[in-house]
Write a protein that holds these residues in place. Sequence first.
Motif, mmCIF file in Angstrom:
data_model
loop_
_atom_site.group_PDB
_atom_site.id
_atom_site.type_symbol
_atom_site.label_atom_id
_atom_site.label_comp_id
_atom_site.label_asym_id
_atom_site.label_seq_id
_atom_site.Cartn_x
_atom_site.Cartn_y
_atom_site.Cartn_z
ATOM 1 N N LYS A 2 -7.574 18.219 2.439
ATOM 2 C CA LYS A 2 -8.705 17.800 3.258
ATOM 3 C C LYS A 2 -9.048 16.334 3.017
ATOM 4 N N ASN A 3 -8.951 15.907 1.750
ATOM 5 C CA ASN A 3 -9.230 14.499 1.449
ATOM 6 C C ASN A 3 -8.233 13.581 2.129
ATOM 7 N N ARG A 4 -6.977 14.008 2.162
ATOM 8 C CA ARG A 4 -5.937 13.201 2.805
ATOM 9 C C ARG A 4 -6.181 13.084 4.309
ATOM 10 N N GLY A 6 -9.079 13.446 5.810
ATOM 11 C CA GLY A 6 -10.265 12.610 6.003
ATOM 12 C C GLY A 6 -9.956 11.139 5.852
ATOM 13 N N LEU A 7 -9.080 10.808 4.877
ATOM 14 C CA LEU A 7 -8.695 9.408 4.680
ATOM 15 C C LEU A 7 -7.946 8.869 5.893
#
Length: 277
Positions: A2-4, A6-7
């Motif tokens: 999810k962080n990837r 979002g980035l």
Amino acid sequence: MKNRIGLILGITLVLLWCLLPVAWIISLSFKSQQSITNGNPGFLPSEGTFAGWSNYSDVLADDQFRRAILNSLGISLIATTLSVIIATLAAYAVARLEFKGKKFVLTTALVIAMFPVVSLVGPLFDMWRTFGIYDTWIGLIIPYMSFTLPLAIWTLSAFFREIPWEMEQAAQVDGATSWQAFRKVIVPLAAPGVFTAAILTFFFAWNDFVFGISLTSTEQARPIPAALSFFVGPDPFSRPASLLAAGAVVATVPIIVIVLLFQRKIVAGLTSGAVKG
């Protein structure tokens, strides 16, 4: 994961926000003037409205535009060279020497760099007409240097502080004078900072509009940002938006090339001294 995602989405949104105006100007530069006058809403030129490279050839064939490019190149290069030379000497004195009022000098330089440009236009207009340097290259070089020198001094001071004293002392032990040690040892080691200061100075001088339009009255010294505002074409009541877009793209090309070629050195120069380790 999810962080990837979002980035990636964040980077995409930032790129769209920053590059959309540039892409729109490039699109306008390839459209015909008739399609813009008729209100062609499309992002890409449609069939029958594509002007090709004719807008660029017309802009480059214009004597006013070519003269403005020459003015910007000459003024920017001279202001950059003088600013870097003076800032290198001043930054070395600030970083290496102990003297009364050093903090006052740095504070004053920072205040000058933050001073509103518009507030100086009126006094400079009167002064330059009195001194006989209105509408001349030197009449623009002096204000440019006044605002770029403080930033260059701060940038170079950070580099000089990172260079160990021992290297300069070793050169002097080997028989070098203070000037030779500065020129052959200190300056080469501070080359990234010198380079960054030169680029930032060139950017300011090349992109300036306020001084360029206020301190000139003819094509003799008018730089390219100010010259574009006078580029009205054959009909002053119908500004050639496509030609103006082509001129803006041409004027932006040198800045884009410099940033793409030297982006690592720019970042290194701006972040030097920010982290102590």
